[in-house]
Design a protein around this motif. Structure first.
Motif, PDB file in Angstrom:
ATOM      1  N   ALA A  89       1.094  -1.239  -0.355  1.00 19.77           N
ATOM      2  CA  ALA A  89       0.074   0.295  -0.168  1.00 19.77           C
ATOM      3  C   ALA A  89       0.619   1.223  -0.007  1.00 19.77           C
ATOM      4  CB  ALA A  89      -0.715   0.350   1.120  1.00 19.77           C
ATOM      5  N   ASP A  90       1.946   1.559  -0.084  1.00 16.07           N
ATOM      6  CA  ASP A  90       2.659   2.672   0.129  1.00 16.07           C
ATOM      7  C   ASP A  90       4.014   2.470  -1.212  1.00 16.07           C
ATOM      8  OD1 ASP A  90       2.271   2.945   3.318  1.00 16.07           O
ATOM      9  OD2 ASP A  90       3.787   1.511   3.423  1.00 16.07           O
ATOM     10  N   VAL A  91       3.429   1.314  -1.967  1.00 14.01           N
ATOM     11  CA  VAL A  91       4.920   1.551  -2.855  1.00 14.01           C
ATOM     12  C   VAL A  91       4.320   2.319  -3.628  1.00 14.01           C
ATOM     13  CG1 VAL A  91       5.183   0.624  -5.091  1.00 14.01           C
ATOM     14  CG2 VAL A  91       5.204  -1.246  -2.600  1.00 14.01           C
ATOM     15  N   ARG A  92       5.122   2.950  -4.790  1.00 17.21           N
ATOM     16  CA  ARG A  92       4.461   4.717  -5.182  1.00 17.21           C
ATOM     17  C   ARG A  92       4.889   4.029  -7.039  1.00 17.21           C
ATOM     18  NH1 ARG A  92       4.609   9.874  -2.957  1.00 17.21           N
ATOM     19  NH2 ARG A  92       6.384  10.738  -5.020  1.00 17.21           N
ATOM     20  N   PHE A  93       3.935   4.058  -7.894  1.00 14.50           N
ATOM     21  CA  PHE A  93       4.160   4.497  -9.174  1.00 14.50           C
ATOM     22  C   PHE A  93       4.076   5.585  -9.979  1.00 14.50           C
ATOM     23  CE2 PHE A  93       1.682   0.451  -7.002  1.00 14.50           C
ATOM     24  CZ  PHE A  93       2.913  -0.717  -8.086  1.00 14.50           C
ATOM     25  N   LEU A  94       5.014   5.512 -11.163  1.00  8.83           N
ATOM     26  CA  LEU A  94       4.905   5.897 -11.998  1.00  8.83           C
ATOM     27  C   LEU A  94       4.775   6.199 -13.222  1.00  8.83           C
ATOM     28  CD1 LEU A  94       5.071   9.273 -13.166  1.00  8.83           C
ATOM     29  CD2 LEU A  94       7.446   8.636 -13.001  1.00  8.83           C
ATOM     30  N   GLU A  95       3.320   6.422 -14.175  1.00  6.25           N
ATOM     31  CA  GLU A  95       3.931   5.753 -15.573  1.00  6.25           C
ATOM     32  C   GLU A  95       3.643   7.084 -16.144  1.00  6.25           C
ATOM     33  OE1 GLU A  95       1.430   4.181 -18.988  1.00  6.25           O
ATOM     34  OE2 GLU A  95      -0.520   4.516 -17.006  1.00  6.25           O
TER      35      GLU A  95
ATOM     36  N   GLU B 102      -3.645   9.181   0.299  1.00  2.00           N
ATOM     37  CA  GLU B 102      -2.317   9.674  -0.136  1.00  2.00           C
ATOM     38  C   GLU B 102      -2.353   8.944  -1.591  1.00  2.00           C
ATOM     39  OE1 GLU B 102       1.705   8.803   2.029  1.00  2.00           O
ATOM     40  OE2 GLU B 102       0.499   9.719   3.500  1.00  2.00           O
ATOM     41  N   LYS B 103      -1.560   9.885  -2.852  1.00  2.00           N
ATOM     42  CA  LYS B 103      -1.663   9.596  -3.707  1.00  2.00           C
ATOM     43  C   LYS B 103      -0.515   8.183  -4.400  1.00  2.00           C
ATOM     44  CE  LYS B 103      -4.736  12.615  -4.907  1.00  2.00           C
ATOM     45  NZ  LYS B 103      -5.814  11.967  -5.009  1.00  2.00           N
ATOM     46  N   GLN B 104      -1.423   7.026  -4.651  1.00  5.77           N
ATOM     47  CA  GLN B 104       0.032   5.909  -4.695  1.00  5.77           C
ATOM     48  C   GLN B 104       0.348   5.935  -5.873  1.00  5.77           C
ATOM     49  OE1 GLN B 104      -1.273   2.698  -3.803  1.00  5.77           O
ATOM     50  NE2 GLN B 104       0.056   1.500  -3.705  1.00  5.77           N
ATOM     51  N   ILE B 105      -0.070   6.285  -7.235  1.00  5.18           N
ATOM     52  CA  ILE B 105      -0.414   6.339  -8.865  1.00  5.18           C
ATOM     53  C   ILE B 105      -0.542   7.834  -9.212  1.00  5.18           C
ATOM     54  CG2 ILE B 105      -1.255   5.495 -10.800  1.00  5.18           C
ATOM     55  CD1 ILE B 105      -2.493   3.304  -8.754  1.00  5.18           C
TER      56      ILE B 105
ATOM     57  N   HIS C 207     -11.380   4.245  -7.391  1.00  2.00           N
ATOM     58  CA  HIS C 207     -10.561   4.547  -7.056  1.00  2.00           C
ATOM     59  C   HIS C 207      -8.937   5.555  -7.008  1.00  2.00           C
ATOM     60  CE1 HIS C 207     -11.348   0.559  -5.424  1.00  2.00           C
ATOM     61  NE2 HIS C 207     -11.235   0.332  -6.297  1.00  2.00           N
ATOM     62  N   ARG C 208     -10.267   6.892  -8.232  1.00  2.00           N
ATOM     63  CA  ARG C 208      -9.561   8.140  -8.282  1.00  2.00           C
ATOM     64  C   ARG C 208      -8.993   8.666  -7.236  1.00  2.00           C
ATOM     65  NH1 ARG C 208     -14.893   8.554  -8.737  1.00  2.00           N
ATOM     66  NH2 ARG C 208     -16.376  10.298  -6.789  1.00  2.00           N
ATOM     67  N   ALA C 209      -9.237   8.547  -5.676  1.00  2.00           N
ATOM     68  CA  ALA C 209      -7.680   9.308  -5.028  1.00  2.00           C
ATOM     69  C   ALA C 209      -6.875   8.881  -4.906  1.00  2.00           C
ATOM     70  CB  ALA C 209      -8.359   8.653  -3.552  1.00  2.00           C
ATOM     71  N   LEU C 210      -6.340   7.641  -5.349  1.00  2.00           N
ATOM     72  CA  LEU C 210      -4.722   6.428  -5.581  1.00  2.00           C
ATOM     73  C   LEU C 210      -3.800   7.531  -6.373  1.00  2.00           C
ATOM     74  CD1 LEU C 210      -5.946   3.070  -4.803  1.00  2.00           C
ATOM     75  CD2 LEU C 210      -5.161   4.394  -3.237  1.00  2.00           C
ATOM     76  N   ILE C 211      -4.948   8.074  -7.319  1.00  5.29           N
ATOM     77  CA  ILE C 211      -4.462   9.036  -8.606  1.00  5.29           C
ATOM     78  C   ILE C 211      -4.031   9.665  -8.696  1.00  5.29           C
ATOM     79  CG2 ILE C 211      -4.405   8.338 -11.588  1.00  5.29           C
ATOM     80  CD1 ILE C 211      -6.862   6.198 -10.633  1.00  5.29           C
TER      81      ILE C 211
ATOM     82  N   PHE D 249      10.545  18.323 -11.131  1.00  9.47           N
ATOM     83  CA  PHE D 249       9.385  17.188 -11.256  1.00  9.47           C
ATOM     84  C   PHE D 249       9.144  16.812 -10.315  1.00  9.47           C
ATOM     85  CE2 PHE D 249       7.844  12.906 -12.215  1.00  9.47           C
ATOM     86  CZ  PHE D 249       6.703  13.647 -12.791  1.00  9.47           C
ATOM     87  N   ILE D 250       9.321  16.042  -9.288  1.00 15.38           N
ATOM     88  CA  ILE D 250       9.147  16.006  -7.926  1.00 15.38           C
ATOM     89  C   ILE D 250       8.784  16.422  -7.064  1.00 15.38           C
ATOM     90  CG2 ILE D 250      10.189  13.439  -6.431  1.00 15.38           C
ATOM     91  CD1 ILE D 250      11.927  12.306  -8.656  1.00 15.38           C
ATOM     92  N   ALA D 251       9.950  17.079  -6.420  1.00 14.41           N
ATOM     93  CA  ALA D 251       9.058  17.795  -5.780  1.00 14.41           C
ATOM     94  C   ALA D 251       7.636  18.688  -6.207  1.00 14.41           C
ATOM     95  CB  ALA D 251      10.843  19.410  -5.601  1.00 14.41           C
ATOM     96  N   ALA D 252       7.754  19.361  -7.530  1.00 11.07           N
ATOM     97  CA  ALA D 252       6.875  19.982  -7.954  1.00 11.07           C
ATOM     98  C   ALA D 252       5.005  19.591  -7.890  1.00 11.07           C
ATOM     99  CB  ALA D 252       6.629  20.921  -8.793  1.00 11.07           C
ATOM    100  N   GLU D 253       5.347  18.060  -8.600  1.00 10.67           N
ATOM    101  CA  GLU D 253       3.944  16.988  -8.542  1.00 10.67           C
ATOM    102  C   GLU D 253       3.955  15.845  -7.850  1.00 10.67           C
ATOM    103  OE1 GLU D 253       2.187  18.573 -10.809  1.00 10.67           O
ATOM    104  OE2 GLU D 253       3.324  20.316 -11.906  1.00 10.67           O
ATOM    105  N   CYS D 254       5.377  15.486  -6.608  1.00  4.87           N
ATOM    106  CA  CYS D 254       5.059  14.214  -7.256  1.00  4.87           C
ATOM    107  C   CYS D 254       5.274  13.878  -4.974  1.00  4.87           C
ATOM    108  CB  CYS D 254       5.953  13.395  -7.329  1.00  4.87           C
ATOM    109  SG  CYS D 254       5.520  13.408  -9.192  1.00  4.87           S
ATOM    110  N   GLY D 255       5.577  15.017  -3.806  1.00  2.00           N
ATOM    111  CA  GLY D 255       5.697  15.151  -2.920  1.00  2.00           C
ATOM    112  C   GLY D 255       6.775  15.109  -2.694  1.00  2.00           C
ATOM    113  N   GLY D 256       7.608  15.301  -3.997  1.00  3.86           N
ATOM    114  CA  GLY D 256       8.928  15.082  -3.202  1.00  3.86           C
ATOM    115  C   GLY D 256       9.526  13.973  -3.017  1.00  3.86           C
ATOM    116  N   ARG D 257       8.769  12.420  -3.672  1.00  3.32           N
ATOM    117  CA  ARG D 257       9.665  11.035  -3.107  1.00  3.32           C
ATOM    118  C   ARG D 257       9.963  10.632  -4.469  1.00  3.32           C
ATOM    119  NH1 ARG D 257       5.417   8.268   0.452  1.00  3.32           N
ATOM    120  NH2 ARG D 257       6.983   6.372   0.149  1.00  3.32           N
TER     121      ARG D 257
END
Length: 209
Positions: A39-45, A77-80, A103-107, A142-150
């Motif tokens: 549930a904590d694995v983060r995915f990027l497409e 939290e966003k995961q995908i 499941h839009r809360a994940l995306i 990009f990661i800081a601005a859009e993806c929570g810095g992780r």
């Protein structure tokens, strides 16, 4: 009229979705290390087009989470993260698809042009391991601005390597976005007769990776 770029379902996207299903079913993505579960694995497409792998993944993860008790800390939290190039018309279509997803809360839909800066927290370069904690509000990229810095545990790219002119930029984005040292990339592709097959396969050249 259709351009067949970003507005069609390609076999490579279906293949990526099937790979995702098998990896989840077989436990090949069981955790993200350090006691962090699936549930904590983060995915990027990257270069998502219409985002078939990500939308499928959200169904799988969302359905699994709905049966998990109790709810994990940080649930919601966003995961995908689903990306395509900045100013690309399909970002609008991705947003529309996500808004209708159960499941839009994940995306989260995020703009990203391959090769652009991806650094996370303040003072962190693209060549340094990204932090796992919250991003600095002054972080750049990009990661800081859009993806929570992780950075991400899994990066997906489906039918993105048919044009060798963009190989280096895509490789830069994959390398910069992956969590270290355990992140993994899933790249699926088809041959479209626009160039010699060897030019497409060159994406996987070990010397370039």
């Amino acid at each position: 009229s259709s351009t067949a770029h970003g507005d069609a379902i390609w076999a490579a996207s279906v293949s990526a979705a099937l790979h995702v299903r098998a990896a989840l079913a077989e436990g090949r993505w069981p955790d993200a290390g350090g006691g962090r579960g699936l549930a904590d694995v983060r995915f990027l497409e990257l270069g998502a087009g219409i985002g078939i792998p990500s939308l499928f993944l959200a169904h799988a993860l969302g359905d699994a989470a709905s049966h998990a008790r109790p709810a994990r800390p940080g649930a919601g939290e966003k995961q995908i993260f689903v990306s395509d190039i900045r100013a690309y018309h399909n970002l609008k279509q991705l947003l529309r698809s996500v808004s209708r997803h159960p499941h839009r809360a994940l995306i989260k839909v995020v703009p990203h042009t391959w090769g652009e800066a991806c650094s996370g927290r303040e003072g962190e370069s693209d060549d340094e391991p990204a932090g796992q904690g919250p991003a600095s509000p002054r972080g750049s990229g990009f990661i800081a601005a859009e993806c929570g810095g992780r950075r991400f545990d899994v990066v997906l790219a489906s039918d993105c390597i048919y044009n060798p002119a963009y190989h280096d930029a895509l490789l830069q984005s994959i390398a910069r976005a992956l969590a270290r040292p355990s992140g993994r990339a899933v790249v699926t592709f088809s041959l479209h007769a626009n160039t010699a097959p060897a030019n497409v396969y060159a994406f996987f050249d070990a010397e370039r990776l």
